[in-house]
Scaffold this motif. Structure first.
Motif, mmCIF file in Angstrom:
data_model
loop_
_atom_site.group_PDB
_atom_site.id
_atom_site.type_symbol
_atom_site.label_atom_id
_atom_site.label_comp_id
_atom_site.label_asym_id
_atom_site.label_seq_id
_atom_site.Cartn_x
_atom_site.Cartn_y
_atom_site.Cartn_z
ATOM 1 N N UNK A 85 28.256 33.673 26.958
ATOM 2 C CA UNK A 85 28.315 35.078 27.374
ATOM 3 C C UNK A 85 28.256 35.219 28.887
ATOM 4 N N UNK A 86 27.400 34.424 29.515
ATOM 5 C CA UNK A 86 27.277 34.504 30.974
ATOM 6 C C UNK A 86 28.559 34.034 31.674
ATOM 7 N N UNK A 87 29.128 32.931 31.214
ATOM 8 C CA UNK A 87 30.374 32.453 31.843
ATOM 9 C C UNK A 87 31.523 33.414 31.574
ATOM 10 N N UNK A 88 31.517 34.039 30.385
ATOM 11 C CA UNK A 88 32.558 35.020 30.069
ATOM 12 C C UNK A 88 32.449 36.230 30.995
ATOM 13 N N UNK A 89 31.219 36.722 31.210
ATOM 14 C CA UNK A 89 31.022 37.880 32.084
ATOM 15 C C UNK A 89 31.397 37.542 33.529
ATOM 16 N N UNK A 90 31.050 36.334 33.966
ATOM 17 C CA UNK A 90 31.423 35.916 35.318
ATOM 18 C C UNK A 90 32.937 35.872 35.477
ATOM 19 N N UNK A 91 33.628 35.344 34.472
ATOM 20 C CA UNK A 91 35.094 35.286 34.528
ATOM 21 C C UNK A 91 35.678 36.681 34.667
ATOM 22 N N UNK A 92 35.108 37.641 33.947
ATOM 23 C CA UNK A 92 35.607 39.014 34.027
ATOM 24 C C UNK A 92 35.449 39.576 35.437
ATOM 25 N N UNK A 93 34.286 39.371 36.025
ATOM 26 C CA UNK A 93 34.010 39.904 37.356
ATOM 27 C C UNK A 93 34.975 39.320 38.388
ATOM 28 N N UNK A 94 35.314 38.025 38.233
ATOM 29 C CA UNK A 94 36.177 37.368 39.215
ATOM 30 C C UNK A 94 37.661 37.684 39.034
ATOM 31 N N UNK A 95 37.967 38.689 38.249
ATOM 32 C CA UNK A 95 39.330 39.215 38.217
ATOM 33 C C UNK A 95 39.561 40.172 39.388
ATOM 34 N N UNK A 96 38.678 40.132 40.339
ATOM 35 C CA UNK A 96 38.732 41.020 41.499
ATOM 36 C C UNK A 96 39.811 40.573 42.477
ATOM 37 N N UNK A 97 39.930 41.272 43.581
ATOM 38 C CA UNK A 97 40.944 40.956 44.592
ATOM 39 C C UNK A 97 40.553 39.698 45.364
ATOM 40 N N UNK A 98 41.519 39.134 46.055
ATOM 41 C CA UNK A 98 41.301 37.884 46.790
ATOM 42 C C UNK A 98 40.171 37.997 47.798
ATOM 43 N N UNK A 99 40.130 39.074 48.525
ATOM 44 C CA UNK A 99 39.098 39.213 49.553
ATOM 45 C C UNK A 99 37.700 39.201 48.951
ATOM 46 N N UNK A 100 37.532 39.819 47.791
ATOM 47 C CA UNK A 100 36.199 39.843 47.173
ATOM 48 C C UNK A 100 35.859 38.494 46.549
ATOM 49 N N UNK A 101 36.870 37.738 46.115
ATOM 50 C CA UNK A 101 36.612 36.362 45.670
ATOM 51 C C UNK A 101 36.081 35.546 46.853
ATOM 52 N N UNK A 102 36.717 35.709 48.008
ATOM 53 C CA UNK A 102 36.280 34.992 49.210
ATOM 54 C C UNK A 102 34.849 35.394 49.577
ATOM 55 N N UNK A 103 34.578 36.704 49.576
ATOM 56 C CA UNK A 103 33.238 37.187 49.938
ATOM 57 C C UNK A 103 32.185 36.614 48.996
#
Length: 534
Positions: A85-103
């Motif tokens: 569940x935790x890895x699934x939720x993290x994967x969802x959050x990282x569908x963000x834009x490139x800049x926020x992945x970098x941040x």
């Protein structure tokens, strides 16, 4: 009575409130039960494809909160369900834009990668209860990081990172995770800073080769493996290492994947490897010329599209050099079923509409023409192809053919082949009759060299247009256009009985010889030799 108007709450505002609420619950969860409840709520809130909303989630601390909970759960022996569940939720959050992945990576990336690798290793090493979804979730997160240019080098250099990705690829039961991992590998391989590291990391090339060659793999996986190999060959330092039997076999085996993109990757890989001089001969000779013949077959097959055809021709131009010409001609000859290397390049030059492709074909043919000699395989084929250039409307094609023939004619061993080549005497003669200056002089030079070969003289004397050319040239051409060579050619023809008899019956040539004999002692002797047969 005034009615109070209440502004409706937008979906974005509702999400922001729900998002902050669930993040607060994640941060404050003090018991396992509270954590499980908070994570399940987070999955419901975060499972969407709105990039802006995911940006808001990262900005609000969702990724950091989930990372901390993942570390806690993993190190306290929580259930696979919680980790999933935790890895699934993290994967969802990282569908963000490139800049926020970098941040986010700058904030927690190093630690997150370490714990993800630990999670993956644990699942891969579990002999009885592997969780495919956990590894798939981790693979997706790693893929997101691996496709961000600013992060690629940092990610790839994490201790044990590439080794774990290789382990996933090697485990055929993790289908989804392998797909995500291959995506990550390709992303990382596209970074110039990673190419050498990846190619020299134990297991990376081996696994990519294994997938490329394994026919039970999906075409998609094999195509991606080919793409990764091509990208790694982009580093000059990798080209010697990668021009090995196993990788060349992998390229061969990718040929059976019915896909233009796969074919393009395959040709691009050969092209990169061919940039190193010492690789050219192995590429030509591999598997008795199989890669060479594949490139030749593609060079005129419209089904592959212009880009792949151009790559194939440019790659042929790369691998054709003085050291490989003879092998290439021998391994890819003209046969009843196939046109072969030389005929194919000729077709490219004469028929392809793309200037870059045509120039590549011409360059390869020029290399062949300056290297191949009489008695070698395909020399006759080369002559015939050069003859076809003589009638070309393109001056540069005609010029290349004339210059190549001029070089050939200087060697006595080539002259019989040239005289017997159908259309060669006619083609050279017509160019000389219809041109001026240096081109005409070069053509007469060719014919003069051929008359120096005794066995050729009878054939030459039987060509009426050629005889007219020599008569006109001897009488009226300027010195720089070959007048003296035309005279010397006639003199040569007077030295052999078979050609003497034929020329003696040619009224135009005899009038020319007679006129010239009044001022030139050599021509008087020549006239006397012809006169014996008049």
């Amino acid at each position: 009575m005034a009615i109070k108007v209440v502004n409706p709450v937008s979906p974005t505002q509702r999400h922001r409130v729900a998002n902050q609420h669930v993040i607060d619950r994640l941060k404050l969860a003090a018991t396992q039960k509270e954590t499980i409840h908070a994570v399940e709520k987070a999955k419901k809130i975060f499972d969407h494809d709105n990039t802006a909303m995911h940006d808001e989630e990262v900005r609000s601390g969702a990724a950091s909160a989930l990372y901390k909970q993942l570390c806690l759960c993993f190190h306290t022996g929580a259930s696979k369900g919680q980790v999933n569940s935790l890895t699934a939720a993290l994967e969802m959050v990282y569908r963000c834009s490139t800049q926020y992945i970098i941040d986010s990576y700058n904030d927690i990336g190093d630690g997150l990668i370490k714990v993800l690798l630990q999670v993956i290793r644990k699942e891969l090493g579990d002999p009885t209860d592997k969780s495919f979804s956990i590894v798939a979730n981790c693979g997706k997160i790693i893929k997101y990081f691996s496709h961000v240019d600013k992060l690629k080098q940092n990610v790839a250099t994490q201790e044990g990172f590439l080794a774990v990705l290789t382990e996933i690829l090697a485990n055929k039961s993790f289908d989804e995770a392998r797909y995500e991992t291959m995506h990550a590998i390709i992303g990382l391989a596209m970074s110039e800073g990673n190419m050498i590291l990846m190619a020299h990391t134990e297991g990376v090339l081996e696994e990519l080769v294994f997938i490329s060659k394994r026919r039970e793999e999906t075409d998609q996986m094999r195509r991606w493996a080919g793409a990764a190999l091509w990208s790694l060959a982009g580093a000059e330092e990798n080209r010697e290492l990668m021009c090995c039997e196993e990788i060349l076999n992998a390229i061969d085996s990718l040929s059976d994947v019915d896909c233009r993109r796969t074919t393009s990757y395959m040709v691009s890989l050969i092209k990169e490897l061919s940039k190193l001089d010492q690789n050219k001969s192995p590429l030509v000779k591999h598997n008795n010329g199989s890669l060479l013949r594949r490139l030749v077959q593609m060079a005129t097959d419209d089904e592959y599209g212009l880009e792949s055809i151009r790559k194939a021709v440019m790659t042929l131009d790369n691998i054709i050099c003085p050291e490989t010409v003879q092998d290439a001609a021998t391994l890819c000859p003209l046969t009843e079923k196939r046109p072969g290397l030389i005929v194919t390049l000729t077709s490219v030059v004469l028929d392809n509409d793309d200037p870059e492709t045509r120039n590549g074909g011409l360059s390869a043919l020029a290399e062949i023409a300056t290297t191949l000699t009489a008695g070698c395989d395909e020399f006759d084929t080369l002559l015939q192809c050069l003859v076809s250039f003589l009638s070309s409307g393109e001056i540069k094609f005609r010029t290349m053919a004339v210059l190549a023939m001029k070089d050939f004619a200087e060697s006595e061993s080539n002259r019989s082949y040239m005289t017997e080549c159908e259309g060669l005497l006619d083609g050279v003669t017509q160019i000389a009759l219809n041109s001026r200056g240096e081109e005409r002089a070069d053509c007469i030079n060719i014919l003069y060299d051929l008359t120096c070969y005794e066995a050729s003289r009878e054939t030459i004397a039987l060509n009426d247009d050629l005889m007219r050319l020599l008569a006109d040239g001897a009488m009226s051409y300027p010195l720089e256009e070959g007048r003296n060579l035309a005279i010397e050619s006639i003199i040569n023809l007077s030295k052999t009985n078979a050609s003497q008899r034929i020329v003696a019956e040619n009224r135009l040539v005899m009038i020319t010889v007679l006129d010239l004999s009044h001022k030139d002692e050599k021509m008087r002797d020549t006239f006397k030799r012809f006169a014996e047969y008049m």
